[in-house]
Design an enzyme around this catalytic site. Structure first.
Site, mmCIF file in Angstrom:
data_model
loop_
_atom_site.group_PDB
_atom_site.id
_atom_site.type_symbol
_atom_site.label_atom_id
_atom_site.label_comp_id
_atom_site.label_asym_id
_atom_site.label_seq_id
_atom_site.Cartn_x
_atom_site.Cartn_y
_atom_site.Cartn_z
ATOM 1 N N CYS A 192 64.376 -3.503 52.961
ATOM 2 C CA CYS A 192 64.395 -4.575 51.963
ATOM 3 C C CYS A 192 63.285 -4.411 50.918
ATOM 4 C CB CYS A 192 64.284 -5.932 52.648
ATOM 5 S SG CYS A 192 65.428 -6.089 54.020
ATOM 6 N N HIS A 220 61.714 -10.958 48.127
ATOM 7 C CA HIS A 220 62.872 -10.564 48.929
ATOM 8 C C HIS A 220 63.549 -11.818 49.454
ATOM 9 C CE1 HIS A 220 65.510 -8.908 51.792
ATOM 10 N NE2 HIS A 220 64.758 -9.132 52.857
ATOM 11 N N ASN A 271 71.021 -12.343 52.914
ATOM 12 C CA ASN A 271 70.060 -11.238 52.853
ATOM 13 C C ASN A 271 70.820 -9.948 52.554
ATOM 14 O OD1 ASN A 271 68.233 -9.183 53.335
ATOM 15 N ND2 ASN A 271 67.361 -10.119 55.167
HETATM 16 O O1 UT7 Z 1 65.086 -8.719 55.618
HETATM 17 C C1 UT7 Z 1 64.101 -8.752 56.577
HETATM 18 C C2 UT7 Z 1 64.651 -8.971 57.923
HETATM 19 N N1 UT7 Z 1 64.963 -10.251 58.410
HETATM 20 C C3 UT7 Z 1 64.236 -11.387 58.276
HETATM 21 O O2 UT7 Z 1 63.378 -11.563 57.471
HETATM 22 C C4 UT7 Z 1 64.557 -12.475 59.240
HETATM 23 C C5 UT7 Z 1 63.294 -13.131 59.751
HETATM 24 N N2 UT7 Z 1 63.591 -14.185 60.709
HETATM 25 C C6 UT7 Z 1 64.209 -15.328 60.393
HETATM 26 O O3 UT7 Z 1 64.615 -15.533 59.268
HETATM 27 C C7 UT7 Z 1 64.371 -16.370 61.474
HETATM 28 O O4 UT7 Z 1 63.557 -16.024 62.585
HETATM 29 C C8 UT7 Z 1 65.833 -16.566 61.932
HETATM 30 C C9 UT7 Z 1 66.646 -17.224 60.828
HETATM 31 C C10 UT7 Z 1 66.446 -15.230 62.301
HETATM 32 C C11 UT7 Z 1 65.875 -17.482 63.155
HETATM 33 O O5 UT7 Z 1 65.256 -18.716 62.844
HETATM 34 P P1 UT7 Z 1 64.149 -19.315 63.828
HETATM 35 O O6 UT7 Z 1 63.782 -20.628 63.289
HETATM 36 O O7 UT7 Z 1 63.067 -18.281 63.963
HETATM 37 O O8 UT7 Z 1 64.954 -19.500 65.147
HETATM 38 P P2 UT7 Z 1 64.700 -18.830 66.568
HETATM 39 O O9 UT7 Z 1 65.014 -17.379 66.544
HETATM 40 O O10 UT7 Z 1 63.366 -19.261 67.048
HETATM 41 O O11 UT7 Z 1 65.818 -19.559 67.411
HETATM 42 C C12 UT7 Z 1 65.794 -20.955 67.633
HETATM 43 C C13 UT7 Z 1 67.068 -21.333 68.360
HETATM 44 C C14 UT7 Z 1 67.400 -20.417 69.527
HETATM 45 O O12 UT7 Z 1 67.932 -21.210 70.553
HETATM 46 P P3 UT7 Z 1 67.026 -21.647 71.805
HETATM 47 O O13 UT7 Z 1 66.565 -20.365 72.429
HETATM 48 O O14 UT7 Z 1 65.893 -22.446 71.214
HETATM 49 O O15 UT7 Z 1 67.962 -22.441 72.632
HETATM 50 C C15 UT7 Z 1 68.480 -19.513 68.984
HETATM 51 O O16 UT7 Z 1 69.335 -19.045 69.989
HETATM 52 O O17 UT7 Z 1 68.180 -21.230 67.459
HETATM 53 C C16 UT7 Z 1 69.213 -20.452 68.062
HETATM 54 N N3 UT7 Z 1 69.976 -19.789 67.020
HETATM 55 C C17 UT7 Z 1 70.978 -20.389 66.387
HETATM 56 N N4 UT7 Z 1 71.506 -21.618 66.517
HETATM 57 C C18 UT7 Z 1 72.537 -21.934 65.715
HETATM 58 C C19 UT7 Z 1 69.816 -18.542 66.522
HETATM 59 N N5 UT7 Z 1 70.731 -18.320 65.558
HETATM 60 C C20 UT7 Z 1 71.472 -19.459 65.475
HETATM 61 C C21 UT7 Z 1 72.554 -19.834 64.655
HETATM 62 N N6 UT7 Z 1 73.034 -21.079 64.806
HETATM 63 N N7 UT7 Z 1 73.096 -19.040 63.716
#
Ligand code: UT7
Length: 317
Positions: A108, A232, A262
């Site tokens: 990215c 980004h 993204n």
């Molecule tokens: O281009 C560079 C590469 N990528 C990035 O920059 C991505 C960087 N990371 C992020 O943007 C975020 O970490 C995410 C959007 C991927 C995830 O958001 P988060 O607030 O960090 O959520 P999390 O990974 O801490 O997950 C929280 C909860 C989890 O459930 P539990 O374990 O708390 O029960 C996940 O399983 O949200 C759940 N979850 C979802 N729930 C509904 C993960 N994806 C989803 C989804 N819908 N699509």
């Protein structure tokens, strides 16, 4: 010799995939995706070369140039259409460019890496370059995995960079990589993207903050001097977090991720093209570009916007 961006263009696939489309078949919701990422819809479809060609043609038209005027083509991409040869070869042929062409994979951060590379090559030998960021991440994303499917999408955008009398558009750049972070975001040959989202988020904010501070220090540019920040487009919460710590207001920040998701190497030039189309960039404006991605790579640059003497004379500051 100096340089300027004389044209820009973008291309998105026709197919729109909304958050509700995901919610209809996965355990997710529009509110979760919108609140946790800022993404509302994204585009999917096409090939990297096909989207890149459309964006490049738009940029050439905007610059009033022909493909035959181009002597250097750099395609920033993480999703080449084939393993061999480089996708830039197909793009070079489809457009009818002259000179050399290469792919550049810095994830990215790729577009900023490519812009810095092109600017250095033009400074050495003059001429005109096409710098394209294009990715088709939907092809390497498991569409049944809610943790990645809702994030990654497809698109392309391009700029024409020309040698011109005067200064380089680039006031300074900070490029970096932490190769010990490869395990938190990767895709193997034939496999899908695997990501530790929370950890990528944490390291992305840290890397971007440090990189932006480096480039501001290096160029002597103060935050208040910036006309626009083009980050980004991964997650609006990452952008908000960086902005809050650096002191950049959100209304001075280009955001397209709500419509694009993204798109990796395409994300910064898509936001740049959108800002230029909306008249948010003016001659003499200082613009900060900053990206981070798999690798982990990062790249920040301060550019002085100005389309050069041919299209619109630079006003002395
Ligand atoms: O281009 C560079 C590469 N990528 C990035 O920059 C991505 C960087 N990371 C992020 O943007 C975020 O970490 C995410 C959007 C991927 C995830 O958001 P988060 O607030 O960090 O959520 P999390 O990974 O801490 O997950 C929280 C909860 C989890 O459930 P539990 O374990 O708390 O029960 C996940 O399983 O949200 C759940 N979850 C979802 N729930 C509904 C993960 N994806 C989803 C989804 N819908 N699509």
């Amino acid at each position: 010799m100096g340089s300027a961006i004389t044209g820009w263009g973008s291309a998105l696939p026709d197919k729109i995939v909304t958050n509700d489309d995901f919610a209809a078949r996965l355990d997710t919701s529009d509110s979760w995706i919108a609140e946790r990422t800022g993404i509302r819809e994204r585009r999917m479809g096409g090939t990297t070369a096909g989207l890149a060609e459309e964006a490049a043609r738009a940029a050439l038209q905007c610059a009033g140039r022909e493909a035959a005027d181009i002597e250097l083509l750099i395609l920033a991409t993480t999703t080449p259409d084939r393993l061999i040869p480089a996708t830039s070869s197909a793009l070079h042929d489809a457009l009818g460019c002259r000179g050399g062409a290469m792919d550049l994979n810095a994830a990215c951060a790729g577009f900023v890496y490519a812009l810095v590379t092109a600017d250095a090559l033009l400074a050495a030998r003059g001429g005109k370059a096409l710098v394209v960021g294009a990715d088709t991440l939907s092809r390497v994303t498991d569409q049944d995995d809610r943790s990645t499917a809702v994030l990654f999408a497809d698109g392309a955008a391009a700029v024409v960079l020309e040698s011109q009398p005067g200064d380089s558009l680039l006031l300074g750049a900070d490029l970096g990589v932490d190769g010990s972070s490869t395990s938190i975001l990767y895709a193997d040959h034939g496999g899908y993207i695997t990501m530790e989202g929370r950890e990528v988020f944490r390291r992305a904010v840290r890397a971007e903050l440090e990189s932006i501070n480096n480039v501001l220090r290096m160029t002597g540019v103060a935050v208040d001097d910036l006309a626009l920040f083009i980050p980004h487009q991964a997650n609006v919460r990452i952008i908000e977090s960086v902005n809050a710590k650096i002191g950049i207001p959100m209304d001075k920040t280009a955001i397209v991720l709500d419509r694009t998701g993204n798109t990796s190497a395409a994300s910064i030039p898509l936001a740049l093209s959108d800002a230029a189309d909306r008249g948010r960039l003016h001659d003499g404006d200082l613009v900060l570009l900053s990206g981070f991605g798999a690798g982990m790579t990062w790249a920040s640059a301060v550019i002085r916007w100005g389309t050069g003497p041919v299209r619109s004379p630079r006003t002395p500051r």
